[in-house]
Design a protein around this motif. Structure first.
Motif, PDB file in Angstrom:
ATOM      1  N   VAL A 163       0.842  -1.195   0.000  1.00  0.00           N
ATOM      2  CA  VAL A 163       0.000   0.000   0.000  1.00  0.00           C
ATOM      3  C   VAL A 163       0.880   1.248   0.000  1.00  0.00           C
ATOM      4  O   VAL A 163       2.052   1.194   0.382  1.00  0.00           O
ATOM      5  CB  VAL A 163      -0.964   0.009   1.213  1.00  0.00           C
ATOM      6  CG1 VAL A 163      -1.909  -1.188   1.155  1.00  0.00           C
ATOM      7  CG2 VAL A 163      -0.213   0.025   2.523  1.00  0.00           C
ATOM      8  N   PRO A 164       0.329   2.401  -0.429  1.00  0.00           N
ATOM      9  CA  PRO A 164       1.120   3.626  -0.424  1.00  0.00           C
ATOM     10  C   PRO A 164       1.656   3.942   0.971  1.00  0.00           C
ATOM     11  O   PRO A 164       0.982   3.740   1.981  1.00  0.00           O
ATOM     12  CB  PRO A 164       0.130   4.689  -0.884  1.00  0.00           C
ATOM     13  CG  PRO A 164      -0.858   3.935  -1.723  1.00  0.00           C
ATOM     14  CD  PRO A 164      -0.991   2.603  -1.027  1.00  0.00           C
ATOM     15  N   ARG A 165       2.851   4.439   0.991  1.00  0.00           N
ATOM     16  CA  ARG A 165       3.550   4.793   2.225  1.00  0.00           C
ATOM     17  C   ARG A 165       2.828   5.919   2.973  1.00  0.00           C
ATOM     18  O   ARG A 165       2.257   6.817   2.367  1.00  0.00           O
ATOM     19  CB  ARG A 165       4.953   5.251   1.835  1.00  0.00           C
ATOM     20  CG  ARG A 165       5.809   5.711   2.951  1.00  0.00           C
ATOM     21  CD  ARG A 165       7.143   6.149   2.400  1.00  0.00           C
ATOM     22  NE  ARG A 165       8.007   6.599   3.470  1.00  0.00           N
ATOM     23  CZ  ARG A 165       9.227   7.039   3.283  1.00  0.00           C
ATOM     24  NH1 ARG A 165       9.733   7.084   2.066  1.00  0.00           N
ATOM     25  NH2 ARG A 165       9.952   7.425   4.290  1.00  0.00           N
ATOM     26  N   THR A 166       2.870   5.896   4.287  1.00  0.00           N
ATOM     27  CA  THR A 166       2.352   6.976   5.113  1.00  0.00           C
ATOM     28  C   THR A 166       3.475   7.984   5.316  1.00  0.00           C
ATOM     29  O   THR A 166       4.532   7.645   5.846  1.00  0.00           O
ATOM     30  CB  THR A 166       1.873   6.454   6.481  1.00  0.00           C
ATOM     31  OG1 THR A 166       0.867   5.464   6.268  1.00  0.00           O
ATOM     32  CG2 THR A 166       1.325   7.581   7.336  1.00  0.00           C
ATOM     33  N   CYS A 167       3.247   9.216   4.891  1.00  0.00           N
ATOM     34  CA  CYS A 167       4.265  10.265   5.013  1.00  0.00           C
ATOM     35  C   CYS A 167       4.011  11.088   6.269  1.00  0.00           C
ATOM     36  O   CYS A 167       2.871  11.225   6.715  1.00  0.00           O
ATOM     37  CB  CYS A 167       4.251  11.160   3.780  1.00  0.00           C
ATOM     38  SG  CYS A 167       4.756  10.266   2.284  1.00  0.00           S
ATOM     39  N   GLY A 168       5.068  11.646   6.828  1.00  0.00           N
ATOM     40  CA  GLY A 168       4.982  12.352   8.103  1.00  0.00           C
ATOM     41  C   GLY A 168       4.464  13.766   8.034  1.00  0.00           C
ATOM     42  O   GLY A 168       3.805  14.240   8.954  1.00  0.00           O
ATOM     43  N   GLY A 169       4.729  14.476   6.946  1.00  0.00           N
ATOM     44  CA  GLY A 169       4.321  15.876   6.856  1.00  0.00           C
ATOM     45  C   GLY A 169       2.861  16.037   6.495  1.00  0.00           C
ATOM     46  O   GLY A 169       2.255  15.182   5.843  1.00  0.00           O
ATOM     47  N   ASP A 170       2.279  17.164   6.918  1.00  0.00           N
ATOM     48  CA  ASP A 170       0.869  17.430   6.631  1.00  0.00           C
ATOM     49  C   ASP A 170       0.585  17.531   5.145  1.00  0.00           C
ATOM     50  O   ASP A 170      -0.523  17.231   4.706  1.00  0.00           O
ATOM     51  CB  ASP A 170       0.430  18.739   7.306  1.00  0.00           C
ATOM     52  CG  ASP A 170       0.360  18.609   8.820  1.00  0.00           C
ATOM     53  OD1 ASP A 170       0.266  17.462   9.313  1.00  0.00           O
ATOM     54  OD2 ASP A 170       0.415  19.637   9.501  1.00  0.00           O
ATOM     55  N   HIS A 171       1.549  17.980   4.363  1.00  0.00           N
ATOM     56  CA  HIS A 171       1.328  18.201   2.937  1.00  0.00           C
ATOM     57  C   HIS A 171       2.164  17.265   2.075  1.00  0.00           C
ATOM     58  O   HIS A 171       2.401  17.551   0.911  1.00  0.00           O
ATOM     59  CB  HIS A 171       1.635  19.663   2.583  1.00  0.00           C
ATOM     60  CG  HIS A 171       0.803  20.629   3.360  1.00  0.00           C
ATOM     61  ND1 HIS A 171      -0.538  20.802   3.129  1.00  0.00           N
ATOM     62  CD2 HIS A 171       1.108  21.436   4.396  1.00  0.00           C
ATOM     63  CE1 HIS A 171      -1.020  21.695   3.980  1.00  0.00           C
ATOM     64  NE2 HIS A 171      -0.033  22.092   4.765  1.00  0.00           N
ATOM     65  N   GLU A 172       2.596  16.153   2.654  1.00  0.00           N
ATOM     66  CA  GLU A 172       3.408  15.193   1.913  1.00  0.00           C
ATOM     67  C   GLU A 172       2.576  13.991   1.495  1.00  0.00           C
ATOM     68  O   GLU A 172       1.696  13.548   2.236  1.00  0.00           O
ATOM     69  CB  GLU A 172       4.582  14.707   2.762  1.00  0.00           C
ATOM     70  CG  GLU A 172       5.654  15.742   2.990  1.00  0.00           C
ATOM     71  CD  GLU A 172       6.823  15.166   3.764  1.00  0.00           C
ATOM     72  OE1 GLU A 172       7.949  15.577   3.483  1.00  0.00           O
ATOM     73  OE2 GLU A 172       6.605  14.305   4.645  1.00  0.00           O
ATOM     74  N   ILE A 173       2.898  13.489   0.313  1.00  0.00           N
ATOM     75  CA  ILE A 173       2.276  12.269  -0.193  1.00  0.00           C
ATOM     76  C   ILE A 173       3.386  11.408  -0.793  1.00  0.00           C
ATOM     77  O   ILE A 173       4.433  11.924  -1.192  1.00  0.00           O
ATOM     78  CB  ILE A 173       1.201  12.569  -1.258  1.00  0.00           C
ATOM     79  CG1 ILE A 173       1.807  13.348  -2.439  1.00  0.00           C
ATOM     80  CG2 ILE A 173       0.023  13.330  -0.642  1.00  0.00           C
ATOM     81  CD1 ILE A 173       0.878  13.506  -3.617  1.00  0.00           C
ATOM     82  N   PRO A 174       3.181  10.083  -0.868  1.00  0.00           N
ATOM     83  CA  PRO A 174       4.210   9.254  -1.481  1.00  0.00           C
ATOM     84  C   PRO A 174       4.114   9.320  -3.005  1.00  0.00           C
ATOM     85  O   PRO A 174       3.021   9.323  -3.573  1.00  0.00           O
ATOM     86  CB  PRO A 174       3.872   7.851  -0.968  1.00  0.00           C
ATOM     87  CG  PRO A 174       2.407   7.890  -0.728  1.00  0.00           C
ATOM     88  CD  PRO A 174       2.095   9.293  -0.298  1.00  0.00           C
ATOM     89  N   ASN A 175       5.272   9.373  -3.669  1.00  0.00           N
ATOM     90  CA  ASN A 175       5.254   9.263  -5.130  1.00  0.00           C
ATOM     91  C   ASN A 175       5.289   7.782  -5.503  1.00  0.00           C
ATOM     92  O   ASN A 175       5.218   6.909  -4.629  1.00  0.00           O
ATOM     93  CB  ASN A 175       6.398  10.075  -5.758  1.00  0.00           C
ATOM     94  CG  ASN A 175       7.778   9.529  -5.434  1.00  0.00           C
ATOM     95  OD1 ASN A 175       7.938   8.438  -4.896  1.00  0.00           O
ATOM     96  ND2 ASN A 175       8.794  10.305  -5.775  1.00  0.00           N
TER      97      ASN A 175
END
Length: 105
Positions: free
Chosen positions: A81-93
Motif C-alpha cells: 500500500v502507499p507509504r504513510t508520510c509524516g508531513g501534513d502536505h506530503e504524499i508518497p510518489n
C-alpha cells in the motif's frame, strides 16, 4: 500479507520436512516485473529468515524455493500500500518517496 512502500518485509520459514543442509531462497516480482531475489539466512533448527522491500504500491508475488525447487505453497501474494508520510502536505510518489502534494510549497 500487507505492507507499505519501502517498509522492510521479514519472513521466517521453517522446513517441516527437516532436510539437512537445505538452501532456502526467494524471488519477489512487483507489478512491473522488477525482481528482488536472495538466499535466506539459516537460523538453526531448520528455520530460515530473509527480508526485502518494494518501492511501488500494488501486489507482489514472493516465490519460495528449497534447494532450487519451488515450494508447494509458493507463490505468496503481498499487497503493498502507499507509504504513510509524516508531513501534513506530503504524499508518497510512485517510488515511495515522500514529496510535497500539488499546490503546496
Amino acid at each position: 500479507g500487507e505492507t507499505e512502500q519501502r517498509a522492510p518485509v521479514e519472513f521466517q520459514v521453517v522446513d517441516n520436512l527437516l532436510r539437512d543442509h537445505a538452501v532456502v531462497s526467494f524471488r519477489v516480482r512487483d507489478a512491473e516485473q522488477a525482481v528482488t531475489q536472495g538466499e535466506a539466512r539459516p537460523l538453526g533448527n531448520h528455520t530460515f529468515r530473509f527480508a526485502w522491500t518494494v518501492r511501488r504500491a500494488g501486489s507482489v508475488a514472493m516465490e519460495l524455493f528449497v534447494d532450487g525447487t519451488e515450494a508447494d505453497n509458493s507463490p505468496v501474494w503481498v499487497k503493498v500500500v502507499p507509504r504513510t508520510c509524516g508531513g501534513d502536505h506530503e504524499i508518497p510518489n510512485d517510488d515511495g518517496d515522500c514529496v510535497c502534494a500539488r499546490s503546496t510549497f
